[in-house]
Design a protein around this motif. Structure first.
Motif, PDB file in Angstrom:
ATOM      1  N   TYR A   1      -1.294   3.087   3.593  1.00 48.69           N
ATOM      2  CA  TYR A   1      -0.772   3.908   2.578  1.00 48.69           C
ATOM      3  C   TYR A   1       0.661   2.130   2.258  1.00 48.69           C
ATOM      4  O   TYR A   1       0.315   1.653   2.966  1.00 48.69           O
ATOM      5  N   PRO A   2       1.085   2.929   0.947  1.00 47.76           N
ATOM      6  CA  PRO A   2       2.157   1.535   0.485  1.00 47.76           C
ATOM      7  C   PRO A   2       3.535   0.977   1.159  1.00 47.76           C
ATOM      8  O   PRO A   2       3.823   0.040   1.688  1.00 47.76           O
ATOM      9  N   HIS A   3       3.461   2.701   1.482  1.00 49.88           N
ATOM     10  CA  HIS A   3       5.212   2.652   1.899  1.00 49.88           C
ATOM     11  C   HIS A   3       5.005   2.088   3.826  1.00 49.88           C
ATOM     12  O   HIS A   3       5.575   1.501   4.003  1.00 49.88           O
ATOM     13  N   GLU A   4       4.013   2.067   4.210  1.00 52.04           N
ATOM     14  CA  GLU A   4       3.065   0.437   5.199  1.00 52.04           C
ATOM     15  C   GLU A   4       3.525  -0.413   5.234  1.00 52.04           C
ATOM     16  O   GLU A   4       3.422  -0.920   6.773  1.00 52.04           O
ATOM     17  N   PHE A   5       3.930  -1.210   4.116  1.00 50.42           N
ATOM     18  CA  PHE A   5       3.829  -2.571   4.091  1.00 50.42           C
ATOM     19  C   PHE A   5       5.165  -3.061   3.855  1.00 50.42           C
ATOM     20  O   PHE A   5       6.019  -2.503   2.823  1.00 50.42           O
ATOM     21  N   SER A   6       5.942  -4.293   3.458  1.00 48.08           N
ATOM     22  CA  SER A   6       6.556  -5.032   3.273  1.00 48.08           C
ATOM     23  C   SER A   6       6.194  -5.252   1.412  1.00 48.08           C
ATOM     24  O   SER A   6       5.509  -5.181   1.087  1.00 48.08           O
ATOM     25  N   GLY A   7       6.988  -5.619   1.054  1.00 51.71           N
ATOM     26  CA  GLY A   7       7.814  -5.705  -0.422  1.00 51.71           C
ATOM     27  C   GLY A   7       6.371  -6.905  -0.732  1.00 51.71           C
ATOM     28  O   GLY A   7       6.021  -7.195  -1.619  1.00 51.71           O
ATOM     29  N   GLY A   8       6.385  -7.980  -0.177  1.00 48.11           N
ATOM     30  CA  GLY A   8       5.008  -9.193   0.033  1.00 48.11           C
ATOM     31  C   GLY A   8       3.999  -8.738   0.506  1.00 48.11           C
ATOM     32  O   GLY A   8       3.821  -9.316  -0.628  1.00 48.11           O
ATOM     33  N   GLN A   9       4.148  -7.638   1.179  1.00 46.99           N
ATOM     34  CA  GLN A   9       2.950  -7.348   1.753  1.00 46.99           C
ATOM     35  C   GLN A   9       2.513  -6.363   0.483  1.00 46.99           C
ATOM     36  O   GLN A   9       0.464  -6.877  -0.394  1.00 46.99           O
ATOM     37  N   ARG A  10       3.567  -5.085   0.323  1.00 48.86           N
ATOM     38  CA  ARG A  10       2.632  -5.177  -0.833  1.00 48.86           C
ATOM     39  C   ARG A  10       2.533  -5.789  -2.456  1.00 48.86           C
ATOM     40  O   ARG A  10       1.443  -4.947  -3.204  1.00 48.86           O
ATOM     41  N   GLN A  11       2.915  -6.289  -2.943  1.00 46.72           N
ATOM     42  CA  GLN A  11       3.046  -7.754  -3.785  1.00 46.72           C
ATOM     43  C   GLN A  11       1.170  -8.440  -3.497  1.00 46.72           C
ATOM     44  O   GLN A  11       1.023  -8.633  -4.550  1.00 46.72           O
ATOM     45  N   ARG A  12       1.049  -8.908  -2.302  1.00 42.46           N
ATOM     46  CA  ARG A  12       0.076  -8.963  -2.000  1.00 42.46           C
ATOM     47  C   ARG A  12      -1.340  -8.235  -2.663  1.00 42.46           C
ATOM     48  O   ARG A  12      -2.479  -8.058  -2.769  1.00 42.46           O
ATOM     49  N   ILE A  13      -1.176  -6.679  -2.525  1.00 38.94           N
ATOM     50  CA  ILE A  13      -2.175  -5.887  -2.600  1.00 38.94           C
ATOM     51  C   ILE A  13      -2.337  -5.605  -3.715  1.00 38.94           C
ATOM     52  O   ILE A  13      -3.389  -5.427  -4.694  1.00 38.94           O
ATOM     53  N   GLY A  14      -0.770  -5.843  -4.745  1.00 36.98           N
ATOM     54  CA  GLY A  14      -1.229  -5.649  -6.398  1.00 36.98           C
ATOM     55  C   GLY A  14      -2.112  -6.867  -7.038  1.00 36.98           C
ATOM     56  O   GLY A  14      -2.550  -6.640  -7.812  1.00 36.98           O
ATOM     57  N   ILE A  15      -2.159  -8.576  -6.348  1.00 39.71           N
ATOM     58  CA  ILE A  15      -2.308  -9.651  -6.277  1.00 39.71           C
ATOM     59  C   ILE A  15      -4.248  -8.973  -6.351  1.00 39.71           C
ATOM     60  O   ILE A  15      -5.041  -9.353  -6.714  1.00 39.71           O
ATOM     61  N   ALA A  16      -4.542  -8.636  -5.117  1.00 36.89           N
ATOM     62  CA  ALA A  16      -5.470  -7.758  -4.905  1.00 36.89           C
ATOM     63  C   ALA A  16      -6.183  -6.935  -5.849  1.00 36.89           C
ATOM     64  O   ALA A  16      -7.206  -7.314  -6.640  1.00 36.89           O
ATOM     65  N   ARG A  17      -5.775  -6.066  -6.211  1.00 35.88           N
ATOM     66  CA  ARG A  17      -5.961  -5.454  -7.021  1.00 35.88           C
ATOM     67  C   ARG A  17      -6.343  -5.828  -8.537  1.00 35.88           C
ATOM     68  O   ARG A  17      -7.185  -5.421  -9.410  1.00 35.88           O
ATOM     69  N   ALA A  18      -4.945  -7.415  -9.142  1.00 37.08           N
ATOM     70  CA  ALA A  18      -5.384  -7.310 -10.314  1.00 37.08           C
ATOM     71  C   ALA A  18      -6.563  -8.891 -10.247  1.00 37.08           C
ATOM     72  O   ALA A  18      -7.070  -9.148 -11.184  1.00 37.08           O
ATOM     73  N   LEU A  19      -7.550  -9.059  -9.390  1.00 34.93           N
ATOM     74  CA  LEU A  19      -8.397 -10.005  -9.041  1.00 34.93           C
ATOM     75  C   LEU A  19      -9.417  -8.827  -8.967  1.00 34.93           C
ATOM     76  O   LEU A  19     -10.693  -9.604  -9.236  1.00 34.93           O
ATOM     77  N   ALA A  20      -9.160  -8.481  -9.159  1.00 35.66           N
ATOM     78  CA  ALA A  20     -10.900  -7.503  -8.716  1.00 35.66           C
ATOM     79  C   ALA A  20     -11.794  -7.378  -9.890  1.00 35.66           C
ATOM     80  O   ALA A  20     -12.976  -7.190  -9.287  1.00 35.66           O
ATOM     81  N   LEU A  21     -11.501  -6.791 -10.554  1.00 37.31           N
ATOM     82  CA  LEU A  21     -12.481  -7.320 -12.339  1.00 37.31           C
ATOM     83  C   LEU A  21     -12.817  -8.910 -12.261  1.00 37.31           C
ATOM     84  O   LEU A  21     -13.230  -8.662 -13.230  1.00 37.31           O
TER      85      LEU A  21
END
Length: 289
Positions: A163-183
């Protein structure tokens, strides 16, 4: 920081053309909440973005730069002007055409914690766009795609089960980047993607964004209040003040030969690496201090 500026290539085709963009918000007063005035958050902004390049939109908080990014993505309704993306009128698009535009135009939000649903696992967060747009329906294929995206942005594949709360701020932003790249978009609005991160983490995220741009041929509208960040990744710079662009040009031209006093004030606020070197702060009248 190592600069990731591209050499200017005027032969690159224009991907995004913004003309006289206006976004006004009504001011309502009285018991009947009648509109008595408007806040001109964006007031006649025009610029072009070429394929594979990064345009930095810089200015202090409240100048309208985030509103520009959200308006051209139709997350906020425009008051006037036009936005053309790869020959398509964004504001006139509807139905299947708008759906295709949504796939090609994505955003990375400023707050990585606030932009990720805390009740969803990372697999669902990153995979959701693929499901919504009907790109992948097979569960195993979806899982593989999500893990590949996470790995590409520097996250472990098993992060998909957390879940998101298990990650640091930098890791969460990388997850956000992955979501933006998905399409597999061709254009991404980066809305201050490093401002909520520690300085030690900012550089690694900026380097990741630059690598992804080069690998996938992405075009970025990079929104920031920090001239040091703009210098690091952008090819061209547009400086915003009170809803208008007051200066625009190549990164080198704006940084080294700034003409507008507001631009010079922003540049003077960039921290100096040498503590013994005197810094002359330029104060622009009306600028927040």
């Amino acid at each position: 920081m190592v600069s990731h500026e591209h050499p200017a290539k005027p032969d690159k085709p224009v991907l995004l053309d913004v003309r006289d963009l206006k976004t006004y918000f009504p001011v309502k007063t009285g018991v009947l909440q009648r509109t008595t005035d408007h806040v001109k958050a964006v007031d006649g902004v025009s610029f072009q973005l070429r394929r594979g390049e990064t345009l930095g939109l810089v200015g202090e908080s409240g100048c309208g730069k985030t509103t520009v990014g959200r308006t051209l993505l139709r997350l906020i309704p425009a008051t006037g002007g036009s936005v053309t993306f790869d020959g398509i009128d964004v504001f006139a698009a509807s139905g299947s055409e708008l759906r295709r535009l949504r796939q090609r135009m994505q955003i990375i939000f400023q707050d990585p914690a606030g932009s990720l649903n805390p009740r969803m696992r990372i697999a669902s967060i990153v995979g959701e766009p693929l499901i919504v747009h009907g790109i992948i329906k097979d569960r195993d294929q979806l899982r593989t795609k999500v893990e590949d995206l996470l790995e590409r942005v520097g996250m472990p594949r098993l992060a998909a089960d957390r879940y998101p709360h298990e990650f640091s701020g930098g890791q969460r932003q990388r997850i956000g980047i992955a979501r933006a790249l998905a399409l597999n978009p061709s254009f991404i609005v980066c809305d201050e993607p490093t401002s909520a991160l520690d300085v030690s983490i900012q550089s690694s995220v900026l380097n990741l964004l630059a690598d992804l741009r080069d690998e996938f041929g992405l075009s970025y509208l990079f929104i920031s209040h920090d001239m040091a960040v703009i210098q690091h990744i952008c090819d061209h710079v547009a400086v915003m003040y009170k809803g208008k662009i007051v200066e625009e040009g190549t990164r080198e031209r704006v940084i080294e030969h700034a003409e507008h006093p507001y631009t010079r004030a922003l540049l003077s606020a960039v921290p100096e690496a040498d503590p013994n070197r005197p810094v002359k702060r330029v104060i622009f009248e009306g600028m927040a201090t």
